[in-house]
Design a protein around this motif. Structure first.
Motif, PDB file in Angstrom:
ATOM      1  N   HIS A 237      42.008  45.489  25.553  1.00 28.09           N
ATOM      2  CA  HIS A 237      41.985  45.628  27.049  1.00 28.09           C
ATOM      3  C   HIS A 237      42.176  46.992  27.585  1.00 28.09           C
ATOM      4  CE1 HIS A 237      46.287  45.893  27.312  1.00 28.09           C
ATOM      5  NE2 HIS A 237      46.187  44.940  26.438  1.00 28.09           N
ATOM      6  N   VAL A 256      37.519  46.084  26.871  1.00 24.99           N
ATOM      7  CA  VAL A 256      37.015  45.211  27.671  1.00 24.99           C
ATOM      8  C   VAL A 256      38.221  45.191  28.770  1.00 24.99           C
ATOM      9  CG1 VAL A 256      36.519  42.884  28.269  1.00 24.99           C
ATOM     10  CG2 VAL A 256      36.154  43.603  25.875  1.00 24.99           C
ATOM     11  N   PRO A 257      37.956  46.061  29.882  1.00 22.91           N
ATOM     12  CA  PRO A 257      38.950  46.033  30.846  1.00 22.91           C
ATOM     13  C   PRO A 257      38.993  45.036  31.651  1.00 22.91           C
ATOM     14  CG  PRO A 257      36.807  47.092  31.503  1.00 22.91           C
ATOM     15  CD  PRO A 257      36.626  46.831  30.321  1.00 22.91           C
ATOM     16  N   PRO A 259      40.789  42.760  34.936  1.00 26.84           N
ATOM     17  CA  PRO A 259      40.665  43.015  36.417  1.00 26.84           C
ATOM     18  C   PRO A 259      42.144  43.449  36.711  1.00 26.84           C
ATOM     19  CG  PRO A 259      40.259  40.506  35.990  1.00 26.84           C
ATOM     20  CD  PRO A 259      40.229  41.288  34.461  1.00 26.84           C
ATOM     21  N   GLY A 263      41.428  48.866  40.286  1.00 26.18           N
ATOM     22  CA  GLY A 263      40.363  49.296  39.447  1.00 26.18           C
ATOM     23  C   GLY A 263      40.933  49.929  38.338  1.00 26.18           C
ATOM     24  N   GLU A 266      39.246  49.568  34.769  1.00 22.97           N
ATOM     25  CA  GLU A 266      37.982  49.937  34.773  1.00 22.97           C
ATOM     26  C   GLU A 266      37.977  51.498  34.696  1.00 22.97           C
ATOM     27  OE1 GLU A 266      39.170  47.638  36.529  1.00 22.97           O
ATOM     28  OE2 GLU A 266      37.819  46.177  37.023  1.00 22.97           O
ATOM     29  N   ALA A 269      38.247  52.538  31.130  1.00 30.86           N
ATOM     30  CA  ALA A 269      37.437  52.314  30.436  1.00 30.86           C
ATOM     31  C   ALA A 269      36.066  53.233  30.405  1.00 30.86           C
ATOM     32  CB  ALA A 269      36.942  51.077  30.510  1.00 30.86           C
ATOM     33  N   HIS A 270      35.713  53.679  31.729  1.00 33.21           N
ATOM     34  CA  HIS A 270      34.832  54.344  32.079  1.00 33.21           C
ATOM     35  C   HIS A 270      35.218  55.837  31.338  1.00 33.21           C
ATOM     36  CE1 HIS A 270      31.669  56.292  34.378  1.00 33.21           C
ATOM     37  NE2 HIS A 270      32.534  57.228  34.893  1.00 33.21           N
ATOM     38  N   THR A 280      32.624  50.507  25.704  1.00 30.98           N
ATOM     39  CA  THR A 280      33.064  49.581  26.577  1.00 30.98           C
ATOM     40  C   THR A 280      32.131  48.635  27.272  1.00 30.98           C
ATOM     41  OG1 THR A 280      32.504  51.197  28.553  1.00 30.98           O
ATOM     42  CG2 THR A 280      34.829  51.417  27.199  1.00 30.98           C
ATOM     43  N   VAL A 281      32.619  47.440  27.604  1.00 29.82           N
ATOM     44  CA  VAL A 281      31.806  46.361  28.095  1.00 29.82           C
ATOM     45  C   VAL A 281      32.687  45.699  29.303  1.00 29.82           C
ATOM     46  CG1 VAL A 281      30.487  45.709  26.135  1.00 29.82           C
ATOM     47  CG2 VAL A 281      32.679  44.618  26.598  1.00 29.82           C
ATOM     48  N   ASP A 282      31.668  45.216  30.406  1.00 26.15           N
ATOM     49  CA  ASP A 282      32.539  44.628  31.303  1.00 26.15           C
ATOM     50  C   ASP A 282      33.188  43.396  31.273  1.00 26.15           C
ATOM     51  OD1 ASP A 282      31.297  47.018  32.885  1.00 26.15           O
ATOM     52  OD2 ASP A 282      29.595  45.793  33.395  1.00 26.15           O
ATOM     53  N   GLY A 283      32.737  42.616  30.303  1.00 28.38           N
ATOM     54  CA  GLY A 283      33.461  41.479  30.063  1.00 28.38           C
ATOM     55  C   GLY A 283      33.371  40.808  28.571  1.00 28.38           C
TER      56      GLY A 283
END
Length: 333
Positions: A237, A256-257, A259, A263, A266, A269-270, A280-283
C-alpha cells in the motif's frame, strides 16, 4: 520534556514516533489511545480514552472548522481533559502532534509550542490549514523535490522536508537463503485495504513461477526487514511508513494505494509513479495482470529510491523537534 501525540488509526504513526523518539536526547512522553504501555522507547505513556463515537453525533466538525469535536461527546471530553491535565502538570517544552487538529489547538491554547506532522493528500480544508497556521514547525516525511503540494507552500518557512522516515534506516541488508524462484512480498496494513491473505493465496496458486510471501496479513512478523531484503518485488500500500521501508530496502515495487481520507495514499502513489520509482495501480490487479506488472516492476531502476531520502530522515525530524523545544530555554534566559 516533550509530549508526542500518536494517532490511533493504523500502526504507521506509532512506528514513526518510535523511530523519531530514538533520535531525541530529551525525555519524551507518548500520549495515545494505542497500546503503548511497556514500550521502552518512551520515558512515560499517557493512555487516552478510546475514541468510541456514539451512533449519532452532533456537528462533529464545528461547522467545518475542526475534524472531530461533536457536541456532548463523553469520549471527547475525557480525551481532552486527560491531555489538558498532563499539559498543566508537566508544562512540556513542546508537543509533537501526529496527527490531530484538535490536539494541536489544545496544546497551543496552553501556550505550548507545537510541531505537527504534515500529511500528504488534499489538506487545503479549513481544519488542516488552521493546524498548520498555529504550528511552530511542520515536518513533511517526504522530499520537496518530489512532492510540493500547493496547500503547504504558504508555510514553507517553517516546514522541514525530512525525507521518508523508516525504522530500518541504517540497517545493513539481510541475505536470507535463496528460494530458487523470484519472491514477491505482499505488505499489508493495519487499516485493511485491498490486500487479503486469500488474494495472495490465489496469486500463488495461479503464478507458480513466483514465490509469494506476505507480512501484515494476519501473520505476525516482529522484524520484516529480512523479508523485505529477500523480495525481488514488493507489493505494498502507499502508507508513508511502508513506502519508506521499501525505499530503505531499495526494491522494485508495485504500489496499490488504499482509500484514505483526503486522498493521502493516492497522492503518494502518484508521486512515486511520476518519479519512475514504482509501478502504481488503482486497485488489486486481476490475476491475469500480475506477470506483466511484476515484469515492469523488475525493470525499474531501484537507484531512484535514493531520492526519497530515508537515510537520516528521523534524525532530521528529531533535530527539528529539539530546536523548537530549545526555544523555551532561550526565552527563559
Amino acid at each position: 520534556m516533550i509530549g508526542y501525540y500518536i494517532h490511533h488509526h493504523g500502526s504507521g504513526h506509532l512506528l514513526r514516533a518510535r523511530r523519531i523518539r530514538a533520535c531525541l536526547a530529551q525525555p519524551v512522553t507518548a500520549l495515545s489511545a494505542l497500546t503503548v504501555s511497556g514500550d521502552e522507547v518512551f520515558d512515560d505513556v499517557v493512555h487516552l480514552p478510546a475514541d468510541n463515537p456514539a451512533a449519532v453525533t452532533a456537528d462533529p466538525t464545528a461547522a467545518g472548522v475542526l475534524h472531530w469535536a461533536p457536541r456532548h461527546d463523553r469520549g471527547l471530553v475525557e480525551r481532552m481533559a486527560t491531555i489538558a491535565a498532563w499539559l498543566a502538570d508537566t508544562r512540556p517544552d513542546a508537543v509533537v502532534v501526529d496527527a490531530s487538529v484538535e490536539v494541536a489547538l489544545l496544546a497551543r491554547l496552553h501556550g505550548v509550542p507545537v510541531v505537527c506532522m504534515a500529511l500528504p493528500g488534499a489538506r487545503g480544508d479549513p481544519a488542516h490549514q488552521l493546524m498548520y497556521r498555529v504550528a511552530d514547525r511542520l515536518i513533511a516525511g517526504w522530499t520537496r523535490d518530489l512532492y510540493d503540494p500547493l496547500w503547504l507552500r504558504p508555510y514553507a518557512d517553517k516546514t522541514r522536508y525530512v525525507g521518508g522516515i523508516t525504522r530500518f534506516d541504517g540497517r545493513p541488508p539481510a541475505f536470507p537463503p535463496p528460494d530458487g524462484r523470484p519472491t514477491v512480498l505482499v505488505v499489508g496494513g493495519a487499516c485493511g485495504g485491498a490486500f487479503t491473505a486469500a488474494k495472495v493465496r490465489a496469486c500463488a496458486l495461479r503464478h507458480h513461477e513466483y514465490h509469494w510471501r506476505s507480512v501484515g496479513l494476519g501473520d505476525l512478523v516482529d522484524d520484516p526487514w529480512p523479508e523485505l531484503c529477500r523480495a525481488d518485488v514488493i507489493v505494498t500500500h502507499a502508507g508513508q511508513g511502508a513506502v519508506a521501508d521499501v525505499a530503505a530496502a531499495a526494491k522494485p515495487a508495485v504500489v496499490v494505494p488504499a482509500p484514505r481520507p483526503f486522498g493521502e495514499q493516492e497522492a503518494i502513489a502518484h508521486t512515486l509513479a511520476s518519479a519512475g520509482m514504482a509501478i502504481t495501480v488503482d486497485g488489486w490487479p486481476d490475476l491475469d495482470d500480475w506477470p506483466a506488472l511484476l515484469a515492469r516492476a523488475r525493470d525499474l531502476d531501484t537507484g531512484r529510491w535514493r531520492a526519497w531520502q530515508t537515510r537520516g530522515a528521523a534524525v532530521r525530524a528529531a533535530t527539528t523537534i529539539a530546536e523548537v523545544a530549545a526555544e523555551r530555554l532561550r526565552c527563559v534566559s
